[in-house]
Design a protein around this motif. Structure first.
Motif, mmCIF file in Angstrom:
data_model
loop_
_atom_site.group_PDB
_atom_site.id
_atom_site.type_symbol
_atom_site.label_atom_id
_atom_site.label_comp_id
_atom_site.label_asym_id
_atom_site.label_seq_id
_atom_site.Cartn_x
_atom_site.Cartn_y
_atom_site.Cartn_z
ATOM 1 N N ILE A 133 0.980 -1.222 0.085
ATOM 2 C CA ILE A 133 0.048 -0.065 -0.002
ATOM 3 C C ILE A 133 0.927 1.159 0.157
ATOM 4 N N VAL A 134 1.007 2.158 -1.088
ATOM 5 C CA VAL A 134 1.480 3.354 -1.183
ATOM 6 C C VAL A 134 0.621 4.509 -0.809
ATOM 7 N N LEU A 135 -0.641 4.295 -0.829
ATOM 8 C CA LEU A 135 -1.499 5.517 -0.553
ATOM 9 C C LEU A 135 -2.781 4.943 -0.094
ATOM 10 N N GLN A 163 0.204 14.992 3.445
ATOM 11 C CA GLN A 163 0.803 13.730 3.807
ATOM 12 C C GLN A 163 0.818 12.702 2.524
ATOM 13 N N GLY A 164 -0.380 12.848 1.793
ATOM 14 C CA GLY A 164 -0.730 12.053 0.655
ATOM 15 C C GLY A 164 0.119 12.633 -0.194
ATOM 16 N N ALA A 165 0.688 13.861 -0.541
ATOM 17 C CA ALA A 165 1.474 14.257 -1.734
ATOM 18 C C ALA A 165 2.802 13.738 -1.603
ATOM 19 N N ALA A 166 3.285 13.829 0.092
ATOM 20 C CA ALA A 166 4.577 13.343 -0.006
ATOM 21 C C ALA A 166 4.816 11.752 -0.137
ATOM 22 N N LYS A 167 3.657 11.033 0.162
ATOM 23 C CA LYS A 167 3.657 9.520 0.080
ATOM 24 C C LYS A 167 3.625 9.198 -1.649
ATOM 25 N N PHE A 168 2.626 10.120 -2.242
ATOM 26 C CA PHE A 168 2.749 9.705 -3.863
ATOM 27 C C PHE A 168 3.725 10.173 -4.438
ATOM 28 N N ALA A 169 4.480 11.217 -4.180
ATOM 29 C CA ALA A 169 5.739 11.677 -4.848
ATOM 30 C C ALA A 169 6.876 10.538 -4.962
ATOM 31 N N ALA A 170 6.953 9.995 -3.528
ATOM 32 C CA ALA A 170 8.025 9.035 -3.230
ATOM 33 C C ALA A 170 7.531 7.727 -4.185
ATOM 34 N N ALA A 171 6.241 7.341 -4.337
ATOM 35 C CA ALA A 171 5.857 6.139 -4.846
ATOM 36 C C ALA A 171 6.189 6.148 -6.180
#
Length: 419
Positions: A133-135, A163-171
């Motif tokens: 799970i990435v998001l 917080q979601g933007a940071a996760k999605f950028a990394a993924a």
């Protein structure tokens, strides 16, 4: 606009809109439902009570998680204009109890079918090819189906939380050229390919078949913001809290009151009274359309808002009629008396209505449920009061004053002859 035709044009528009609001119209996919197809609240028509509990959740949900789930359910209901509802939390048993009214076109009165209107109750996740799970749905602030203004193709636009933007950028940075699959629980609903790293918290899902398909996917993503999956454990039918005949009694009382008010206006103010009655019909018509077109839930407090705004409409017409009569009695010509009467009355009408508008807007912004219903109907009524009670009334009276037969002072309740 001083033409004699203005009065008849205004009456024609009023009658047309009135019949439209009562009987509705359907042309292909376009439909305006009539007054008998409005969505009425639980207090008037009854509804459904559904009990939700977490699905496949190996621990008791925390108070914060239950509150988050309740807030999301209430947001969905607000988006569907379901204002008469009650969403309560049973913290001891980890359950959410939702009460909401039947849809306007409900024929089967099947509670299980009615619950589907609240949308998906599954948990939304974005996963990489390995199933990690990435998001999560809670990381998506908003999703909508749109047309890309550059390619003119339908897309799903995602707006992520910080917080979601940071996760999605990394993924997306490590998954370029690979798929990120979107699941509702374990059901795959979309699997777009990552074309580039996405930063900034805004993303698009492309290659959608149509705008309808994009909007449907966006709705599922919005529905998946729940902190856990929910399952309906129990559904029951709620009887109208005011009794099955409450609506018929209220409609009859409303008709009688409206006729008595119109009779008083006609006998006491005569020609301005006739114009006031037509303006009140236009005002009520506008309120009915404001409820039936978006299928806004009409509750008992909502009906109180309609009645209060009608009272304000009567008050505005009384003030205007009195001012016109006073101006005629001072010896002014009829045309000048009408203009001065409206000018003198406007400040009083405006001050009274603008304060009510402020209160109604506050109720809509900060209220929910019955308060939202009351604020909405009150706001619509006051706006229609400006349109019908001030603007339309002035046009009609000015138009009728061009007829020689209606220039006699007795038609305006005045003593002196208007020249």
């Amino acid at each position: 606009m001083h033409s004699k035709r203005v009065f008849f044009i205004t009456v024609f528009i009023t009658v047309t809109l009135f019949f439209l609001s009562i009987f509705g119209i359907k042309l292909g996919s376009f439909e305006i439902k009539g007054a008998d197809q409005m969505r009425y609240g639980i207090d008037i028509r009854g509804g459904v009570e559904a009990t939700y509990e977490p699905k496949d959740w190996d621990q008791a949900p925390t108070d914060n998680e239950l509150e988050a789930a309740r807030a999301i359910i209430e947001t969905r209901m607000d988006a569907s204009n379901i204002t008469d509802r009650d969403v309560t939390i049973d913290k001891s048993n980890g359950k959410i109890i939702v009460q909401f009214p039947w849809k306007s076109d409900e024929a089967d009165f099947d509670p299980q079918k009615a619950v589907s209107e609240l949308g998906e109750t599954a948990r939304l996740t974005f996963r990489d090819p390995d199933g990690n799970i990435v998001l999560e749905g809670t990381d998506v602030a908003k999703s909508s189906g749109q047309i890309n203004q550059v390619t003119m193709n339908p897309v799903v636009v995602l707006e992520l939380s910080d917080q979601g933007a940071a996760k999605f950028a990394a993924a997306t940075g490590r998954l370029i050229g690979q798929r990120i699959s979107i699941y509702m629980d374990e059901t795959l609903i979309s699997s777009p390919i990552v074309e580039t790293q996405i930063i900034g918290g805004n993303a698009e899902i492309t290659n959608m078949e149509s705008l309808e398909a994009a909007s449907a996917l966006a709705h599922k993503i919005n529905s998946g913001a729940l902190p856990f999956s929910l399952v309906v454990k129990n559904c029951t039918i709620i009887s109208p809290t005011l009794g099955s005949n409450a609506l018929a009694v209220m409609v009859l009382a409303g008709k009688l009151a409206f006729m008595l008010v119109c009779l008083f206006m006609l006998l006491y103010y005569r020609l301005p009274g006739l114009v006031a009655c037509i303006a009140l019909v236009l005002q009520v018509t506008g309120q009915l359309l404001a409820l039936s077109v978006p299928q806004f839930t009409l509750t008992l407090p909502g009906i109180a808002g309609v009645i209060l705004s009608i009272g304000m409409g009567v008050d505005a017409n009384v003030i205007i009629s009195e001012r016109i009569k006073e101006e005629i009695n001072t010896g002014k010509t009829l045309g000048r008396a009408i203009d001065r009467g409206f000018e003198r009355a406007f400040s009083s009408v405006f001050d009274g209505n603008i304060t009510v508008i402020i209160v109604a807007v506050i109720l809509i912004i900060f209220g929910s449920g019955a308060l939202l219903s009351f604020g909405y109907t009150l706001l619509c009524g006051v706006i229609m009061n400006f349109i019908a009670g001030v603007t339309a009334s002035r046009l009609m009276i000015r138009s009728l004053s061009n007829f020689e037969a209606f220039r006699k002072p007795q038609f305006f309740g005045a003593r002196r002859l208007a020249k």
